[in-house]
Design a protein around this motif. Structure first.
Motif, PDB file in Angstrom:
ATOM      1  N   GLU A  94      -3.192  10.011  -4.982  1.00 43.08           N
ATOM      2  CA  GLU A  94      -2.716   9.045  -4.404  1.00 43.08           C
ATOM      3  C   GLU A  94      -1.880   9.593  -3.113  1.00 43.08           C
ATOM      4  N   SER A  95      -2.146   9.156  -1.946  1.00 41.17           N
ATOM      5  CA  SER A  95      -1.705   9.728  -0.550  1.00 41.17           C
ATOM      6  C   SER A  95      -0.515   8.778  -0.019  1.00 41.17           C
ATOM      7  N   GLY A  96       0.625   9.309   0.405  1.00 41.83           N
ATOM      8  CA  GLY A  96       1.429   8.597   1.518  1.00 41.83           C
ATOM      9  C   GLY A  96       0.486   8.132   2.610  1.00 41.83           C
ATOM     10  N   LEU A  97       0.051   8.917   3.184  1.00 42.58           N
ATOM     11  CA  LEU A  97      -1.001   8.609   4.301  1.00 42.58           C
ATOM     12  C   LEU A  97      -1.870   7.458   4.165  1.00 42.58           C
ATOM     13  N   GLY A  98      -2.294   7.544   2.849  1.00 41.56           N
ATOM     14  CA  GLY A  98      -3.038   6.341   2.721  1.00 41.56           C
ATOM     15  C   GLY A  98      -2.638   4.977   2.489  1.00 41.56           C
ATOM     16  N   LEU A  99      -1.397   5.187   1.846  1.00 48.34           N
ATOM     17  CA  LEU A  99      -0.492   3.717   2.122  1.00 48.34           C
ATOM     18  C   LEU A  99      -0.074   3.197   3.360  1.00 48.34           C
ATOM     19  N   THR A 100      -0.102   4.279   4.396  1.00 47.61           N
ATOM     20  CA  THR A 100       0.054   3.921   5.659  1.00 47.61           C
ATOM     21  C   THR A 100      -1.151   3.375   6.393  1.00 47.61           C
ATOM     22  N   PHE A 101      -2.268   3.999   6.135  1.00 50.74           N
ATOM     23  CA  PHE A 101      -3.697   3.870   6.641  1.00 50.74           C
ATOM     24  C   PHE A 101      -4.073   2.418   6.101  1.00 50.74           C
ATOM     25  N   VAL A 102      -3.722   1.955   4.694  1.00 56.01           N
ATOM     26  CA  VAL A 102      -4.371   0.731   4.234  1.00 56.01           C
ATOM     27  C   VAL A 102      -3.328  -0.484   4.747  1.00 56.01           C
ATOM     28  N   GLY A 103      -2.108  -0.037   5.129  1.00 55.15           N
ATOM     29  CA  GLY A 103      -1.162  -1.189   5.795  1.00 55.15           C
ATOM     30  C   GLY A 103      -0.336  -2.283   5.125  1.00 55.15           C
ATOM     31  N   GLY A 104      -0.217  -3.423   5.049  1.00 56.31           N
ATOM     32  CA  GLY A 104       0.289  -4.436   4.148  1.00 56.31           C
ATOM     33  C   GLY A 104       1.809  -4.379   4.505  1.00 56.31           C
ATOM     34  N   THR A 105       2.194  -4.344   5.870  1.00 59.29           N
ATOM     35  CA  THR A 105       3.378  -4.789   6.285  1.00 59.29           C
ATOM     36  C   THR A 105       3.047  -6.057   7.004  1.00 59.29           C
ATOM     37  N   PRO A 106       4.343  -6.725   7.235  1.00 55.16           N
ATOM     38  CA  PRO A 106       4.216  -7.922   8.070  1.00 55.16           C
ATOM     39  C   PRO A 106       3.897  -7.794   9.670  1.00 55.16           C
ATOM     40  N   GLN A 107       3.338  -8.603  10.103  1.00 62.17           N
ATOM     41  CA  GLN A 107       3.259  -8.617  11.635  1.00 62.17           C
ATOM     42  C   GLN A 107       3.351  -9.916  12.110  1.00 62.17           C
ATOM     43  N   THR A 108       3.753  -9.878  13.217  1.00 60.67           N
ATOM     44  CA  THR A 108       3.508 -11.319  13.999  1.00 60.67           C
ATOM     45  C   THR A 108       2.289 -11.581  14.613  1.00 60.67           C
ATOM     46  N   MET A 109       1.719 -12.579  14.528  1.00 66.23           N
ATOM     47  CA  MET A 109       0.435 -12.967  15.344  1.00 66.23           C
ATOM     48  C   MET A 109       0.466 -14.314  15.678  1.00 66.23           C
ATOM     49  N   MET A 110      -0.167 -14.618  16.978  1.00 64.04           N
ATOM     50  CA  MET A 110      -0.198 -15.806  17.599  1.00 64.04           C
ATOM     51  C   MET A 110      -1.493 -16.656  17.266  1.00 64.04           C
ATOM     52  N   ILE A 111      -1.546 -17.601  16.462  1.00 71.40           N
ATOM     53  CA  ILE A 111      -2.622 -18.450  16.029  1.00 71.40           C
ATOM     54  C   ILE A 111      -2.607 -20.011  16.356  1.00 71.40           C
ATOM     55  N   ASP A 112      -3.601 -20.255  17.194  1.00 72.64           N
ATOM     56  CA  ASP A 112      -3.562 -21.733  17.887  1.00 72.64           C
ATOM     57  C   ASP A 112      -2.076 -22.208  18.479  1.00 72.64           C
ATOM     58  N   GLY A 113      -1.503 -21.103  19.321  1.00 71.92           N
ATOM     59  CA  GLY A 113      -0.190 -21.451  19.869  1.00 71.92           C
ATOM     60  C   GLY A 113       0.840 -21.292  18.987  1.00 71.92           C
ATOM     61  N   GLU A 114       1.004 -20.880  17.686  1.00 74.42           N
ATOM     62  CA  GLU A 114       2.182 -20.675  16.996  1.00 74.42           C
ATOM     63  C   GLU A 114       2.225 -19.342  16.502  1.00 74.42           C
TER      64      GLU A 114
END
Length: 176
Positions: A94-114
């Motif tokens: 298991e690698s810490g860099l692998g955890l960073t690569f996989v992601g899984g942190t919250p991001q904000t995204m605009m979908i249909d204007g919201e």
């Protein structure tokens, strides 16, 4: 043992038609996801494979933030968890860099204007492995990180809602 009777999450856990991704921090709740690969991805080079989960507004957001990080693990045919290939380093551990690569942190995204909170997971190596092995399904378990204890809760859209907010699995591959 846990009894979710009368808990806000009960409406999602007890409804077979809800198709929601429900996560609660430790000692909370995880969600299992099954992706049908069945001959949809030919023997090829997988360049990108991304699972996207959009957080659904359920009314408790002022009290419970979405998790700081979601983790994803594979499930074998017996339901036993394993680290997906993208979490592992070149030496197989298991690698810490692998955890960073996989992601899984919250991001904000605009979908249909919201604005929505979205979690994305990169897993091209795991999908590549499944394609090479001729597997027809990818089974995953998503849960909240226990490194950051807190009252983190989220409900994510499943596959039978709005096309913009539905859970998505996108694969980009190259054929010789």
């Amino acid at each position: 043992r846990r009894d979710y009777t009368n808990a806000p999450v009960a409406q999602y856990l007890n409804n077979a038609n809800a198709e929601q991704v429900v996560i609660q921090s430790y000692p909370g709740i995880y969600s299992d996801i099954k992706i049908d690969l069945g001959n949809k991805i030919p023997l090829s080079v997988v360049n990108q494979a991304t699972l996207q989960v959009v957080v659904k507004a359920v009314g408790s957001e002022p009290y419970f933030n979405p998790p700081i990080q979601l983790l994803i693990r594979g499930l074998d045919e017996n339901g036993k968890e394993y680290n997906i290939a993208d979490r592992l380093g070149n030496n197989g551990s298991e690698s810490g860099l692998g955890l960073t690569f996989v992601g899984g942190t919250p991001q904000t995204m605009m979908i249909d204007g919201e604005n929505y909170v979205v979690y994305k997971f990169n897993m091209p190596r795991e999908v590549q492995k499944k394609v090479q092995e001729g597997e027809n399904e990818l089974r995953l378990r998503i849960y909240s990180s226990t490194t950051h204890p807190g009252f983190y809760r989220m409900v994510g859209y499943g596959s039978n809602g709005n096309a913009g907010t539905n859970i998505k699995f996108n694969v980009v591959y190259s054929i010789k």
